[in-house]
Design an enzyme around this catalytic site. Structure first.
Site, PDB file in Angstrom:
ATOM      1  N   ASP A   1       0.833  10.501   3.562  1.00  0.00           N
ATOM      2  CA  ASP A   1       1.440  11.391   4.540  1.00  0.00           C
ATOM      3  C   ASP A   1       0.449  12.459   4.975  1.00  0.00           C
ATOM      4  O   ASP A   1       0.466  13.588   4.506  1.00  0.00           O
ATOM      5  CB  ASP A   1       2.682  12.030   3.907  1.00  0.00           C
ATOM      6  CG  ASP A   1       3.610  12.582   4.970  1.00  0.00           C
ATOM      7  OD1 ASP A   1       3.395  12.285   6.159  1.00  0.00           O
ATOM      8  OD2 ASP A   1       4.546  13.315   4.608  1.00  0.00           O
TER       9      ASP A   1
ATOM     10  N   CYS B   1      10.118  46.269  10.595  1.00  0.00           N
ATOM     11  CA  CYS B   1      10.492  47.643  10.292  1.00  0.00           C
ATOM     12  C   CYS B   1       9.331  48.525  10.752  1.00  0.00           C
ATOM     13  O   CYS B   1       8.202  48.353  10.295  1.00  0.00           O
ATOM     14  CB  CYS B   1      10.726  47.798   8.791  1.00  0.00           C
ATOM     15  SG  CYS B   1      10.746  49.532   8.296  1.00  0.00           S
TER      16      CYS B   1
ATOM     17  N   LYS C   1      10.275   3.635   3.921  1.00  0.00           N
ATOM     18  CA  LYS C   1      10.257   5.087   3.702  1.00  0.00           C
ATOM     19  C   LYS C   1      11.073   5.462   2.474  1.00  0.00           C
ATOM     20  O   LYS C   1      12.204   5.006   2.316  1.00  0.00           O
ATOM     21  CB  LYS C   1      10.839   5.799   4.931  1.00  0.00           C
ATOM     22  CG  LYS C   1      10.079   5.502   6.222  1.00  0.00           C
ATOM     23  CD  LYS C   1       8.855   6.356   6.345  1.00  0.00           C
ATOM     24  CE  LYS C   1       9.233   7.670   6.906  1.00  0.00           C
ATOM     25  NZ  LYS C   1       8.501   8.136   8.023  1.00  0.00           N
TER      26      LYS C   1
ATOM     27  N   LYS D   1       2.050   4.652   1.675  1.00  0.00           N
ATOM     28  CA  LYS D   1       2.007   5.247   3.012  1.00  0.00           C
ATOM     29  C   LYS D   1       1.662   6.713   2.812  1.00  0.00           C
ATOM     30  O   LYS D   1       2.497   7.520   2.393  1.00  0.00           O
ATOM     31  CB  LYS D   1       3.343   5.092   3.723  1.00  0.00           C
ATOM     32  CG  LYS D   1       3.280   5.563   5.157  1.00  0.00           C
ATOM     33  CD  LYS D   1       4.515   5.126   5.927  1.00  0.00           C
ATOM     34  CE  LYS D   1       4.376   5.413   7.406  1.00  0.00           C
ATOM     35  NZ  LYS D   1       4.180   6.816   7.720  1.00  0.00           N
TER      36      LYS D   1
ATOM     37  N   CYS E   1       8.001  53.119   4.178  1.00  0.00           N
ATOM     38  CA  CYS E   1       8.771  51.982   3.689  1.00  0.00           C
ATOM     39  C   CYS E   1       8.037  51.379   2.488  1.00  0.00           C
ATOM     40  O   CYS E   1       6.946  50.822   2.626  1.00  0.00           O
ATOM     41  CB  CYS E   1       8.922  50.985   4.832  1.00  0.00           C
ATOM     42  SG  CYS E   1       9.827  49.513   4.403  1.00  0.00           S
TER      43      CYS E   1
ATOM     44  N   CYS F   1      16.240  48.212   8.208  1.00  0.00           N
ATOM     45  CA  CYS F   1      15.355  47.754   7.132  1.00  0.00           C
ATOM     46  C   CYS F   1      16.088  47.835   5.789  1.00  0.00           C
ATOM     47  O   CYS F   1      16.612  48.896   5.434  1.00  0.00           O
ATOM     48  CB  CYS F   1      14.094  48.612   7.085  1.00  0.00           C
ATOM     49  SG  CYS F   1      13.043  48.170   5.687  1.00  0.00           S
TER      50      CYS F   1
ATOM     51  N   CYS G   1      14.222  50.682   3.610  1.00  0.00           N
ATOM     52  CA  CYS G   1      14.177  52.112   3.934  1.00  0.00           C
ATOM     53  C   CYS G   1      15.230  52.546   4.945  1.00  0.00           C
ATOM     54  O   CYS G   1      15.327  53.729   5.267  1.00  0.00           O
ATOM     55  CB  CYS G   1      12.779  52.496   4.414  1.00  0.00           C
ATOM     56  SG  CYS G   1      12.397  51.825   6.041  1.00  0.00           S
TER      57      CYS G   1
ATOM     58  N   TYR H   1      -7.243   2.510   5.188  1.00  0.00           N
ATOM     59  CA  TYR H   1      -6.295   1.407   4.990  1.00  0.00           C
ATOM     60  C   TYR H   1      -6.387   0.301   6.022  1.00  0.00           C
ATOM     61  O   TYR H   1      -5.557  -0.608   6.023  1.00  0.00           O
ATOM     62  CB  TYR H   1      -4.864   1.954   4.944  1.00  0.00           C
ATOM     63  CG  TYR H   1      -4.529   2.887   6.088  1.00  0.00           C
ATOM     64  CD1 TYR H   1      -4.482   2.444   7.398  1.00  0.00           C
ATOM     65  CD2 TYR H   1      -4.266   4.238   5.849  1.00  0.00           C
ATOM     66  CE1 TYR H   1      -4.175   3.297   8.443  1.00  0.00           C
ATOM     67  CE2 TYR H   1      -3.962   5.103   6.876  1.00  0.00           C
ATOM     68  CZ  TYR H   1      -3.919   4.619   8.171  1.00  0.00           C
ATOM     69  OH  TYR H   1      -3.631   5.472   9.199  1.00  0.00           O
TER      70      TYR H   1
ATOM     71  N   GLU I   1       0.846  -1.204   0.000  1.00  0.00           N
ATOM     72  CA  GLU I   1       0.000   0.000   0.000  1.00  0.00           C
ATOM     73  C   GLU I   1       0.875   1.245   0.000  1.00  0.00           C
ATOM     74  O   GLU I   1       2.028   1.191   0.395  1.00  0.00           O
ATOM     75  CB  GLU I   1      -0.867   0.051   1.270  1.00  0.00           C
ATOM     76  CG  GLU I   1      -1.834  -1.086   1.390  1.00  0.00           C
ATOM     77  CD  GLU I   1      -2.558  -1.089   2.733  1.00  0.00           C
ATOM     78  OE1 GLU I   1      -2.579  -0.049   3.416  1.00  0.00           O
ATOM     79  OE2 GLU I   1      -3.089  -2.152   3.084  1.00  0.00           O
TER      80      GLU I   1
END
Ligand code: IVH
Length: 667
Positions: free
Chosen positions: A115, A422, A310, A113, A428, A404, A407, A223, A111
């Protein structure tokens, strides 16, 4: 045909269409015809509340009213699987199985797997009674209402042969397509992105708002069928039986008869899994015979009759060119690694977010380091490590910026978080452009013709410095911009005009009040009614509003403390933007109970009695104080008084429980 018979018939037909559509992917009816069936059923349930059923397909949309999750013990513990990472380890598993079965032949079921996040569903007499998350394996959260919003899950079973008492387990998934959609929406709203569909699926399943869950596009693939009276003595046939009862079972389940076949299955899916619409992180190999499963038994953590294989995480090593620091709409600074382009899972990766200062420091990133980029189950590439052996001589650690990058203003650290912002909100450029882009967006003011590039042009030219400036635009001013013709300019002006009709709740969202998202904006607008009330409501009152927590309340207070923001709001109001809910919005939400007298009795879980009284009134109904011939139905909680119950029975007054009542409200 009586309404009861018609309702039963409609439920059968609708369930069958849902099954064809969501499980078989073979719809046999147009969406419109399907909606008509659903509407007819809704109408019957509205006219005859006593015929309502919490498992009716009309309640799939979910309600906003779940207040918390109960927990339930699992009937059988939910264990995990042992992991293997190579064909050799898989062979060793087969050797152990063979040994455990004293040399007996055995079949394997292969089957995917999946996630996502696992779920256990309990059916009694073919009806879904409970859905519980894995939790700690022994007990989990009861998430039935959320699960019911997933269309591919049968609420009642079809076919025959299902055990009277059935447990079925599966994986709740967010398909890649839905995952991408959700994340791009979150990126736009500057909400944190989900790292992978697994986190997104489990996060979604735990949302307190089934209505939001319903929108997210979750799916489930099953499953594992459990029960004392399963129809077959092997896993594969039971899975196929479950498919005939209406469950979605993967099409890629295979019976495998030899190690060669297992190896072929593995090498096939190692490549092909990338084409699947959902995330997988491996394969699962299970001994087919239930008798053999029983003989092999379990260790404390996992079955001895199954193993996960896996898939290797896909990663690549590449050189860091430089780290850029990007400024978001709220002024948040995000470090981004800019890389030598590298091929990973079929796409070229050039950039990967480093998220925040803490993550950057944990990596101990130096200039031009060789970095590990990983995709694994994640669609957004992630930097997982540094290969220090390839560090160049004399390179310095990469420092987080102190000012920043757009600016030059010194950055401020967000209290309690790894984030820097900022503070120069109005000077800005990326922040101004970001707020304007948000303001004109489809779910906010929906101003057509102003896209990302146009915003940039408007900001660069100085025509628009804040969101209120949009309403001072004219065709002449717009055509003064490069590449903007008369036709385009008129379209924009028309869009701006039309935005003045956008409902107040979307205006609140469009203002970019930090932490006030789409739902929060709606709740604020509906609870307080207009902008002046929102601006003047004290903290203690704000936190009483549903979904408005301390951080959001504080942010609202700060926003309206700022003179510049207040001035912008004032200019928007003068331009004609909606600054209040329409008259009478809070009086009537619907006509669901128009002309009906309802008596409340007992104690409730989702709302207080007073809240229920208010709900009845806001949906057009009247609250009765005692049961009489005039009572249309009783809304009954736990421990309803026996005298009332008796009287109701005598007068033939229907008694509706809390869940069914909530299900009657418009979604
Ligand atoms: S069987 C007792 N089959 O993987 C064994 N699990 O690490 C029960 N999973 O918690 C699990 N796809 O969430 C099984 N085809 C599949 C699966 C699967 C995904 C997940 C499941 C479980 C975890 C085990």
């Amino acid at each position: 045909m009586s309404p009861q018979q018609r309702a039963d018939e409609l439920r059968r037909i609708i369930n069958a269409h849902n099954y064809r559509y969501y499980v078989l992917n073979e719809p046999s009816i147009s969406d419109r015809d399907f909606d008509n069936l659903l509407k007819e059923l809704e109408q019957i349930e509205k006219d005859h509340p006593e015929l309502d059923d919490p498992l009716s397909p009309t309640h799939r949309v979910g309600s906003d009213l779940t207040t918390g999750f109960e927990q339930a013990m699992h009937i059988r513990p939910m264990l995990s699987l042992g992991n293997t990472y190579s064909v050799e380890e898989v062979d060793a598993f087969f050797a152990r199985v063979k040994d455990g079965l004293e040399g007996e032949e055995f079949e394997i079921v292969g089957e995917m797997k999946f996630d996502g996040t696992s779920i256990s569903l309990i059916y009694e007499d073919g009806r879904l009674v409970r859905a519980v998350t894995r939790g700690d394996g022994t007990r989990g959260d009861v998430v039935t209402e959320n699960i019911k919003t997933i269309r591919s899950i049968p609420l009642t079973l079809q076919g025959e042969g299902w055990p009277h008492s059935l447990e079925i387990r599966g994986e709740v998934l967010l398909p890649w397509k839905e995952f991408d959609r959700l994340n791009s929406e979150r990126a736009f709203n500057e909400e944190p992105l989900f790292a992978n569909p697994r986190n997104a699926a489990s996060g979604t399943l735990k949302l307190m708002a089934p209505k939001e869950v319903a929108k997210r596009g979750l799916d489930v693939i099953f499953y594992y069928v459990l029960g004392d009276t399963l129809p077959y003595d092997n896993h594969y046939d039971n899975l196929m039986a479950a498919r005939s009862w209406g469950f979605k079972i993967s099409e890629h389940v295979r019976l495998l008869h030899s190690t060669e076949q297992v190896n072929e299955y593995i090498s096939y899916w190692e490549k092909e899994r990338k084409a699947l619409p959902v995330a997988t992180d491996g394969l699962v190999l299970k001994v087919n015979s239930l008798k053999q499963q029983l003989n092999l038994g379990f260790t404390a953590k996992s079955p001895r009759w199954a193993i996960a294989y896996k898939f290797p995480a896909e990663r690549a090593l590449t050189r860091l060119r430089y780290v850029s620091f990007e400024v978001g709409r709220m002024g948040l600074i995000t470090p981004v690694s800019n890389l030598e382009p590298v091929l990973l899972s079929g796409t070229v990766v050039k950039r990967a977010s480093l998220h925040n200062q803490d993550i950057m420091q944990r990596l101990d990133l130096h200039e031009h380091d060789m970095l590990w980029v990983e995709k694994g189950g994640e669609i957004i590439p992630k930097i997982t490590g540094v290969d220090e052996s390839q560090r160049l001589n004399g390179t310095k650690p990469v420092e987080f910026v102190t000012h920043c990058p757009a600016c030059g203003t010194p950055l401020v650290r967000v209290e309690g978080e790894a984030a820097w912002v900022c503070p120069n909100k109005f000077g800005c450029t990326p922040q101004i452009a970001g707020r304007i882009e948000h303001f004109v967006g489809r779910r906010m003011m929906n101003i057509e013709g102003i896209g990302e590039e146009m915003v940039q042009q408007l900001v660069d030219s100085g025509l628009v410095k804040d969101i209120a400036d949009i309403y001072d635009l004219t065709v002449e001013r717009l055509t003064s911009l490069e590449g903007v013709a008369d036709k385009g300019a008129r379209r924009i002006i028309k869009g701006i005009e039309e935005s003045k009709q956008v409902p107040f709740e979307r205006v609140v969202y469009a203002l970019s009040i930090p932490y006030v998202g789409e739902t929060g904006s709606k709740k604020l607008a509906r609870a307080l009614g207009d902008i002046d009330t929102i601006a003047s409501t004290p903290y203690e009152k704000l936190v009483e509003i549903e979904d408005i927590g301390p951080r959001i309340a504080e942010s609202i207070i700060n926003y309206f403390k700022n003179e510049k923001k207040r001035e912008i709001v004032q200019r928007l109001r003068e331009a004609g933007v909606q600054m209040a809910m329409p008259d009478g919005h809070d009086l009537t939400l619907s006509e669901t109970f128009a002309g009906k007298t309802i008596v409340i009795s007992g104690t409730f879980t989702h709302h207080s009695r007073d809240e229920y009284k208010a709900i009845i009134e806001s949906h057009g109904g009247k609250n009765g104080s005692s049961v009489s011939k005039k009572t249309d139905f009783i809304l009954a909680g736990d421990n309803m008084g026996p005298a009332k119950l008796e009287k109701a029975a005598k007068l033939g007054v229907p008694v509706i429980d809390e869940e069914s009542f909530l299900g009657m409200l418009p979604q």
